[in-house]
Design a protein around this motif. Structure first.
Motif, PDB file in Angstrom:
ATOM      1  N   THR A  61      49.151 135.916  52.477  1.00 45.30           N
ATOM      2  CA  THR A  61      48.669 135.547  53.810  1.00 45.30           C
ATOM      3  C   THR A  61      49.623 134.524  54.414  1.00 45.30           C
ATOM      4  O   THR A  61      50.216 133.718  53.711  1.00 45.30           O
ATOM      5  CB  THR A  61      47.251 134.948  53.755  1.00 45.30           C
ATOM      6  OG1 THR A  61      47.256 133.830  52.877  1.00 45.30           O
ATOM      7  CG2 THR A  61      46.245 135.967  53.274  1.00 45.30           C
ATOM      8  N   ARG A  62      49.769 134.570  55.714  1.00 44.55           N
ATOM      9  CA  ARG A  62      50.728 133.689  56.379  1.00 44.55           C
ATOM     10  C   ARG A  62      50.196 132.277  56.564  1.00 44.55           C
ATOM     11  O   ARG A  62      50.929 131.308  56.460  1.00 44.55           O
ATOM     12  CB  ARG A  62      51.106 134.261  57.740  1.00 44.55           C
ATOM     13  CG  ARG A  62      51.898 135.525  57.635  1.00 44.55           C
ATOM     14  CD  ARG A  62      52.337 135.978  59.014  1.00 44.55           C
ATOM     15  NE  ARG A  62      53.066 137.233  58.884  1.00 44.55           N
ATOM     16  CZ  ARG A  62      52.865 138.280  59.634  1.00 44.55           C
ATOM     17  NH1 ARG A  62      51.966 138.234  60.599  1.00 44.55           N
ATOM     18  NH2 ARG A  62      53.548 139.381  59.452  1.00 44.55           N
ATOM     19  N   ASP A  63      48.919 132.170  56.881  1.00 49.03           N
ATOM     20  CA  ASP A  63      48.344 130.873  57.202  1.00 49.03           C
ATOM     21  C   ASP A  63      47.290 130.513  56.147  1.00 49.03           C
ATOM     22  O   ASP A  63      46.329 131.264  55.956  1.00 49.03           O
ATOM     23  CB  ASP A  63      47.707 130.922  58.587  1.00 49.03           C
ATOM     24  CG  ASP A  63      47.278 129.573  59.094  1.00 49.03           C
ATOM     25  OD1 ASP A  63      47.626 128.556  58.448  1.00 49.03           O
ATOM     26  OD2 ASP A  63      46.618 129.530  60.136  1.00 49.03           O
ATOM     27  N   PRO A  64      47.426 129.384  55.470  1.00 46.88           N
ATOM     28  CA  PRO A  64      46.420 129.027  54.461  1.00 46.88           C
ATOM     29  C   PRO A  64      45.057 128.716  55.066  1.00 46.88           C
ATOM     30  O   PRO A  64      44.046 128.826  54.376  1.00 46.88           O
ATOM     31  CB  PRO A  64      47.008 127.785  53.778  1.00 46.88           C
ATOM     32  CG  PRO A  64      48.050 127.281  54.669  1.00 46.88           C
ATOM     33  CD  PRO A  64      48.528 128.430  55.489  1.00 46.88           C
ATOM     34  N   GLU A  65      44.996 128.377  56.360  1.00 47.41           N
ATOM     35  CA  GLU A  65      43.696 128.132  56.978  1.00 47.41           C
ATOM     36  C   GLU A  65      42.880 129.425  57.091  1.00 47.41           C
ATOM     37  O   GLU A  65      41.655 129.391  57.014  1.00 47.41           O
ATOM     38  CB  GLU A  65      43.864 127.473  58.335  1.00 47.41           C
ATOM     39  CG  GLU A  65      44.335 126.038  58.214  1.00 47.41           C
ATOM     40  CD  GLU A  65      44.373 125.339  59.552  1.00 47.41           C
ATOM     41  OE1 GLU A  65      43.859 125.903  60.534  1.00 47.41           O
ATOM     42  OE2 GLU A  65      44.925 124.236  59.589  1.00 47.41           O
ATOM     43  N   ASP A  66      43.556 130.558  57.264  1.00 48.72           N
ATOM     44  CA  ASP A  66      42.852 131.843  57.260  1.00 48.72           C
ATOM     45  C   ASP A  66      42.240 132.105  55.886  1.00 48.72           C
ATOM     46  O   ASP A  66      41.096 132.560  55.780  1.00 48.72           O
ATOM     47  CB  ASP A  66      43.796 132.977  57.637  1.00 48.72           C
ATOM     48  CG  ASP A  66      44.270 132.899  59.068  1.00 48.72           C
ATOM     49  OD1 ASP A  66      43.609 132.208  59.875  1.00 48.72           O
ATOM     50  OD2 ASP A  66      45.308 133.518  59.375  1.00 48.72           O
TER      51      ASP A  66
END
Length: 91
Positions: A48-53
């Motif tokens: 995944t690109r964004d750890p917040e996702d």
């Protein structure tokens, strides 16, 4: 008809429990440097690109499990209550 109403009530109960539990997700959580590093490593590992996702998906999964456990507990308590009501002797 009564069966349909019971099923709709159970679905509404589960959805309500899920929304109540999901309301308390800390969306604007400030991570420490170590936590941020761990989330970045896991998100890279999972692609995944964004750890917040990833953080959001993890918390939603946890809240879904909590809602399911609360639903099961409420149903067991209700069945226990109903069997006591039925078995109670009438005067």
């Amino acid at each position: 008809m009564a069966t349909l109403v019971r099923r709709l009530f159970k679905v509404a109960l589960f959805i309500g429990l899920f929304f109540i539990s999901a309301r308390y997700i800390p969306l604007s959580n400030e991570w420490t440097e170590g936590e941020a590093h761990a989330w970045w490593r896991v998100s890279d590992w999972l692609g995944t690109r964004d750890p917040e996702d990833l953080y959001f998906v993890v918390w939603m999964t946890i809240e879904l499990i909590v809602a399911a456990l609360a639903y099961v507990a409420i149903m067991k308590l209700w069945r226990h209550y109903r069997t006591k009501q039925i078995k109670a002797p009438t005067a």
